[in-house]
Design an enzyme around this catalytic site. Structure first.
Site, PDB file in Angstrom:
ATOM      1  N   THR A 191      35.503  38.195  23.586  1.00  0.00           N
ATOM      2  CA  THR A 191      34.179  38.643  24.038  1.00  0.00           C
ATOM      3  C   THR A 191      34.211  38.970  25.526  1.00  0.00           C
ATOM      4  O   THR A 191      34.713  38.180  26.326  1.00  0.00           O
ATOM      5  CB  THR A 191      33.139  37.539  23.742  1.00  0.00           C
TER       6      THR A 191
ATOM      7  N   CYS B 179      49.045  34.369  47.152  1.00  0.00           N
ATOM      8  CA  CYS B 179      49.498  33.456  46.108  1.00  0.00           C
ATOM      9  C   CYS B 179      50.727  32.690  46.572  1.00  0.00           C
ATOM     10  O   CYS B 179      51.215  31.824  45.877  1.00  0.00           O
ATOM     11  CB  CYS B 179      49.776  34.226  44.820  1.00  0.00           C
TER      12      CYS B 179
END
Ligand code: PLP
Length: 397
Positions: A236, A324
């Site tokens: 979804t 990161c």
């Protein structure tokens, strides 16, 4: 104290207009976009409007766009999906300076028996497209090259690479995460088969991204389990966030050219100021073919981490390479691939400007840098002064 944020390559602030547009979809508009009733159809409409807006920013047909959870997922889905669709071909080509979002799926493929040819860059971080031609083999399935490098901002000649790939029947994937919203991408008219974009780098919400897939590209979905995204990604959709991304994309398109010139002038002012103020500095990466907002500078006798922490205490936020890698002091693989000496790698600081950066911010940053660098040099110059071939002088020309 107003904090000065010069880390837009790590993430950008959510545009207030995007946040406002998301509101109803976190509240009263709570349907599932796959439902047929009114609640669902309202959401489907909102989703398709967002897709159309993103299509305009990327210069792509909205039907060729798949919403993802971010740039990392889009990179993985492109690379693994193209390989899955053509299992007889087991060779890939990539540059050494890709983001981990590209490197890691390639390492996974290597562990599964695929071969990867890693292309070198020159001292300016540039890629020669003739290398791509030489690297291709009869069983090459994919070439992957980033549009713009996240650490240096250096741009790759993706059209020239794409032409080579077209001629040889090989797919080209382009990581456009840092270029989207900063360069006019016009994906549909270019020899690019797939592309990855991240929402939070264009003032959209985190956890949103886009995978562009050229119509007809042999490709298999990475995430199955639903018919969403026309069968190309199950699950979804995160409607509120994607509505925000659509609004952010519209804003980015609206002022792309003007912002690019404004930000470029500010970046150049900062860089010139640094080169004038300090002796042992060098700009890393080709200064011409580069993103408008990025400057990667090495303070050769200092630790970038010490500069970052000292600047942060004075209200200026920068980075020492990819976000990161924060907390990880391994030398940057990008600068290492460019042959930057390790002392200069350890002293590297990335400044990445954005829509909210002002001239005052740049001048304040230069003042703070003078204070910080002066103090750190007096305290502990960690490295001896060292002559670095081809550094500041050559790059400045
Ligand atoms: N590719 C590049 C070049 C990036 O700079 C980044 C993020 O820094 C990514 C991919 C990953 O994007 P995301 O954070 O949306 O997963």
């Amino acid at each position: 104290m107003r904090r000065i944020y010069l880390d837009h390559n790590a993430t950008t602030p959510l545009a207030p207009e995007a946040r406002e547009a998301m509101g109803p979809y976190l509240g009263e508009c709570y349907g599932n976009p796959s439902s047929v009733h009114t609640f669902g159809s309202r959401l489907r409409l909102a989703l398709e409007e967002a897709r159309a807006r993103v299509g305009l920013l990327l210069g792509a047909d909205p039907l060729d766009l798949v919403f993802t959870s971010g740039g990392t997922e889009a990179d993985s889905a492109a690379i693994l999906g193209v390989c899955a669709a053509r299992p007889d071909r087991r060779h890939l080509v990539a540059t050494r300076v890709e983001h981990p979002a590209v490197i890691e799926p390639l390492r996974t493929l290597e562990r599964r028996g695929y071969r990867v040819t890693w292309l070198e860059v020159d001292a300016g971080g540039r890629l020669d497209p003739t290398q791509v031609e030489e690297a291709l083999r009869g069983d090459t399935v994919l070439v992957t090259a980033m549009y713009a490098n996240n650490e240096t901002g250096v741009l790759f000649p993706v059209d020239a690479i794409g032409e080579v790939c077209r001629r040889r029947g090989v797919s080209l994937h382009v990581d456009c995460v840092q270029a989207a919203g900063r360069e006019a991408l016009r994906l549909a008219g270019r020899p690019i088969d797939s592309a990855a974009v991240s929402g939070h780098k264009v003032h959209g919400p985190k956890g949103t991204g886009v995978l562009y897939l050229r119509r007809g590209l042999p490709w298999e979905p990475l995430i199955r389990g639903g018919h969403q995204e026309r069968g190309r990604r199950g699950g979804t959709e995160n409607v509120a966030a994607l509505v925000g991304l659509g609004v952010a994309a519209g804003l980015a398109l609206g002022d792309l050219e003007a912002e690019r010139e404004r930000v470029r002038a500010l970046r150049d002012r900062l860089e010139e100021g640094i080169l004038e103020a300090f002796e042992d500095v060098q700009v890393n990466g080709d200064r011409r073919a580069r993103l408008c907002n990025t400057s990667n500078v090495s303070f050769r006798r200092l630790e970038g981490e010490a500069i970052l922490l000292s600047l942060d205490r004075l209200g200026v936020c920068v980075s020492t390479g990819a976000a990161c890698q924060a907390g990880n002091t391994d030398p940057s693989h990008v600068l290492a691939a460019m042959g930057v000496p390790s002392t200069a790698i350890h002293g590297s600081v990335r400044f990445s400007l954005g829509r909210d950066t002002t001239e005052g911010d740049i001048d304040t940053t230069l003042d703070r840098l003078r204070e910080v660098v002066g103090r750190l040099m007096r305290l502990a110059p960690v490295f001896p002064a060292e002559e670095v071939p081809g550094a500041t002088k050559e790059v400045r020309a």
